[in-house]
Scaffold this active site. Sequence first.
Site, mmCIF file in Angstrom:
data_model
loop_
_atom_site.group_PDB
_atom_site.id
_atom_site.type_symbol
_atom_site.label_atom_id
_atom_site.label_comp_id
_atom_site.label_asym_id
_atom_site.label_seq_id
_atom_site.Cartn_x
_atom_site.Cartn_y
_atom_site.Cartn_z
ATOM 1 N N LYS A 121 35.352 29.558 36.245
ATOM 2 C CA LYS A 121 35.323 29.405 37.811
ATOM 3 C C LYS A 121 33.909 29.199 38.242
ATOM 4 C CE LYS A 121 36.533 31.743 41.946
ATOM 5 N NZ LYS A 121 36.402 32.694 42.622
ATOM 6 N N ASP A 139 40.522 29.704 42.768
ATOM 7 C CA ASP A 139 40.682 30.981 43.252
ATOM 8 C C ASP A 139 41.891 31.472 43.452
ATOM 9 O OD1 ASP A 139 41.048 30.012 45.747
ATOM 10 O OD2 ASP A 139 39.652 31.356 46.642
#
Length: 218
Positions: A121, A139
């Site tokens: 990420k 997220d």
Amino acid sequence: MNKEARVTFVINTLKELYPTIPVPLDHKDPYTLLIAVLLSAQCTDVRVNQITPILFAKADNPYDMIKMSVEEIKEIIRPCGLSPMKSKGIHGLSHILIDKHNGEVPQDFEALEALPAVGHKTASVVMSQAFGVPAFPVDTHIHRLMYRWNLSNGKNVVQTEKDAKRLFPKELWNDLHLQIIWYGREYSPARGWDLEKDIITRTVGKKSILEEAAKKKV
């Protein structure tokens, strides 16, 4: 409404709401963005933006960062949580950037993910926001909304990312991941959620989610 129509509605609504898209984490270059994203793990962007000016006043590049001890870094970033792991990661990756990448943040997923404390990420955020490479960092907001909008099964973020990349045009990924985050915060939060304010979920939402919201209202 079929999936294609739902996707089009999401894209058009987000474009109307967020014609210009602010970047949540304050930074001035790829290195300061990388550090800010690393600090944002299990911490709010607001808190990170309060702490990074203090850290960057002492060290806003890898050469200055390695002059500080892990303990010094840890003291500054303590309010962001997970400070023992994050401080080691920041110190370690700064060394690697100097030793292997001439002090520059690499524009490469594999090289980024090889850095300490940098996961997929974090690498995706840096690639998209610092270098403009299409990526879709997922997220908690994106994971939640992709499920609410019946565009993903909500099992895990890996699947959510695959679904987002499959459904949305690649040239929109970098805008969309930020637009969805802002929308999640403003209109479709995890807590204190009001379906009346959430036009996208109200229009395209998963049937079970809408039924549950209706029951709670009653």
